[in-house]
Design a protein around this motif. Structure first.
Motif, PDB file in Angstrom:
ATOM      1  N   VAL A  10       0.852  -1.191   0.000  1.00  0.00           N
ATOM      2  CA  VAL A  10       0.000   0.000   0.000  1.00  0.00           C
ATOM      3  C   VAL A  10       0.886   1.239   0.000  1.00  0.00           C
ATOM      4  O   VAL A  10       2.068   1.174   0.336  1.00  0.00           O
ATOM      5  CB  VAL A  10      -0.933   0.043   1.231  1.00  0.00           C
ATOM      6  CG1 VAL A  10      -1.892  -1.130   1.225  1.00  0.00           C
ATOM      7  CG2 VAL A  10      -0.125   0.059   2.526  1.00  0.00           C
ATOM      8  N   GLU A  11       0.305   2.362  -0.364  1.00  0.00           N
ATOM      9  CA  GLU A  11       0.994   3.637  -0.187  1.00  0.00           C
ATOM     10  C   GLU A  11       0.854   4.058   1.280  1.00  0.00           C
ATOM     11  O   GLU A  11      -0.173   3.774   1.909  1.00  0.00           O
ATOM     12  CB  GLU A  11       0.386   4.708  -1.087  1.00  0.00           C
ATOM     13  CG  GLU A  11       0.621   4.493  -2.567  1.00  0.00           C
ATOM     14  CD  GLU A  11       2.077   4.659  -2.950  1.00  0.00           C
ATOM     15  OE1 GLU A  11       2.817   5.338  -2.201  1.00  0.00           O
ATOM     16  OE2 GLU A  11       2.482   4.108  -3.981  1.00  0.00           O
ATOM     17  N   SER A  12       1.853   4.724   1.820  1.00  0.00           N
ATOM     18  CA  SER A  12       1.749   5.120   3.224  1.00  0.00           C
ATOM     19  C   SER A  12       2.652   6.309   3.521  1.00  0.00           C
ATOM     20  O   SER A  12       3.649   6.542   2.837  1.00  0.00           O
ATOM     21  CB  SER A  12       2.117   3.955   4.149  1.00  0.00           C
ATOM     22  OG  SER A  12       3.476   3.565   3.976  1.00  0.00           O
ATOM     23  N   VAL A  13       2.258   7.055   4.551  1.00  0.00           N
ATOM     24  CA  VAL A  13       3.092   8.123   5.088  1.00  0.00           C
ATOM     25  C   VAL A  13       3.093   7.985   6.610  1.00  0.00           C
ATOM     26  O   VAL A  13       2.116   7.527   7.212  1.00  0.00           O
ATOM     27  CB  VAL A  13       2.576   9.535   4.699  1.00  0.00           C
ATOM     28  CG1 VAL A  13       2.675   9.758   3.206  1.00  0.00           C
ATOM     29  CG2 VAL A  13       1.156   9.743   5.191  1.00  0.00           C
ATOM     30  N   VAL A  14       4.193   8.390   7.216  1.00  0.00           N
ATOM     31  CA  VAL A  14       4.310   8.337   8.672  1.00  0.00           C
ATOM     32  C   VAL A  14       3.553   9.521   9.272  1.00  0.00           C
ATOM     33  O   VAL A  14       3.720  10.665   8.855  1.00  0.00           O
ATOM     34  CB  VAL A  14       5.788   8.384   9.108  1.00  0.00           C
ATOM     35  CG1 VAL A  14       5.893   8.507  10.625  1.00  0.00           C
ATOM     36  CG2 VAL A  14       6.518   7.136   8.621  1.00  0.00           C
TER      37      VAL A  14
END
Length: 296
Positions: free
Chosen positions: A157-161
């Motif tokens: 999946v795409e993700s950001v912190v």
């Protein structure tokens, strides 16, 4: 065959009841039954095995429902894309949230989103981080708020912190460690623990910390609901390591809980995750509300 017939079949498959399916679809049962019977005649197969008490999919019905769900999702996406092209965001947004989410105030976020995009139907689902990530990959969820052990990222999946956090020790107010300024994992390894279910990301955060320290602990109570974990702790049945950003507000309102910093405790990272494949207009609108710019 038309989309409405597909919706009727999916509704019956999900409710296993013609009456409840008709209520969901806002149609009289006789009309729903007639349309499904007409579809079965057209296809030349029985989609449902019926009795006076049970309704179940046949093997042909199961195959049809799987394809029907894809067709309905594609049709809904076509409507949403056309609306978005005209400047209006419509459709469905399925959001997943872990029970210990703390980096984002989810109710406040949904209020802001609804104020900007009132024609989007938002569906909220809670669960484990691994389950929610899998639901994004399968298309059941559009976006999710996850928490994983430090050094691990959501896969596929795409993700950001969103945030980094450390665990604190939660004990009953009358526990011998309640007034300690800080503790180490070795100092608490002999205690009885309350924790999430083994094999879940929430549990893995503490398990890995103890394993890295060469320590073994006794987890006597497992629970998937945070409210039960905190009640067990307050009742003196065990102690737990929980994300500080999540448990501190709860402990501030619960005199039965005390928190103690842990020198070498677990760390977790909270992520925002969404589908890598062509996010829907509703998903992109949520990312915009959050200030996240997906890669082109």
């Amino acid at each position: 065959m038309d989309l409405q017939q597909m919706r009727y079949v999916v509704a019956v498959a999900e409710t296993r009841n013609f009456t409840r399916a008709a209520e969901r679809c806002a149609v009289v049962q006789s009309s729903l039954s007639h349309r499904i019977a007409a579809l079965e005649r057209e296809l030349g197969v029985r989609l449902f095995a019926r009795s006076s008490r049970r309704v179940e999919l046949t093997s042909a019905g199961a195959a049809f429902v799987a394809a029907a769900r894809e067709c309905l999702a594609a049709a809904d996406r076509a409507v949403a894309d056309a609306s978005a092209a005209a400047g209006v965001v419509r459709g469905r947004l399925a959001v997943g949230v872990i029970v210990t989410a703390a980096a984002v105030d989810v109710p406040e976020l949904l209020q802001r989103y609804r104020a900007q995009h009132p024609e989007v139907r938002v569906m909220l689902r809670s669960g484990r981080s691994d389950e929610l990530a899998a639901a994004i990959r399968s298309g059941d969820l559009d976006i999710a708020f996850l928490g994983l052990p430090e050094g691990e990222r959501p896969s596929g999946v795409e993700s950001v912190v969103l945030d980094h956090d450390e665990h604190v020790l939660a004990v009953a107010a009358g526990h011998r460690l309640a007034g300690a300024s800080r503790v180490t994992l070795r100092e608490i390894a002999g205690e009885t623990f309350v924790d999430f279910v083994a094999g879940t990301p929430g549990r893995a955060q503490s398990d890995r910390a103890f394993a890295a320290a060469g320590l073994v602990r006794d987890v006597a109570y497992e629970a998937g609901v945070v409210e039960l974990i905190t009640r067990l702790i307050a009742g003196g049945l065990g102690i737990a390591l929980l994300p500080s950003a999540f448990i501190r507000p709860l402990a501030a309102e619960d005199p039965g809980l005390a928190l103690v910093p842990v020198v070498d405790g677990p760390h977790r990272v909270e992520y925002l995750a969404w589908s890598r494949f062509n996010p829907s207009p509703a998903t992109r609108a949520m990312l915009d509300v959050l200030g996240v710019r997906p890669r082109a």
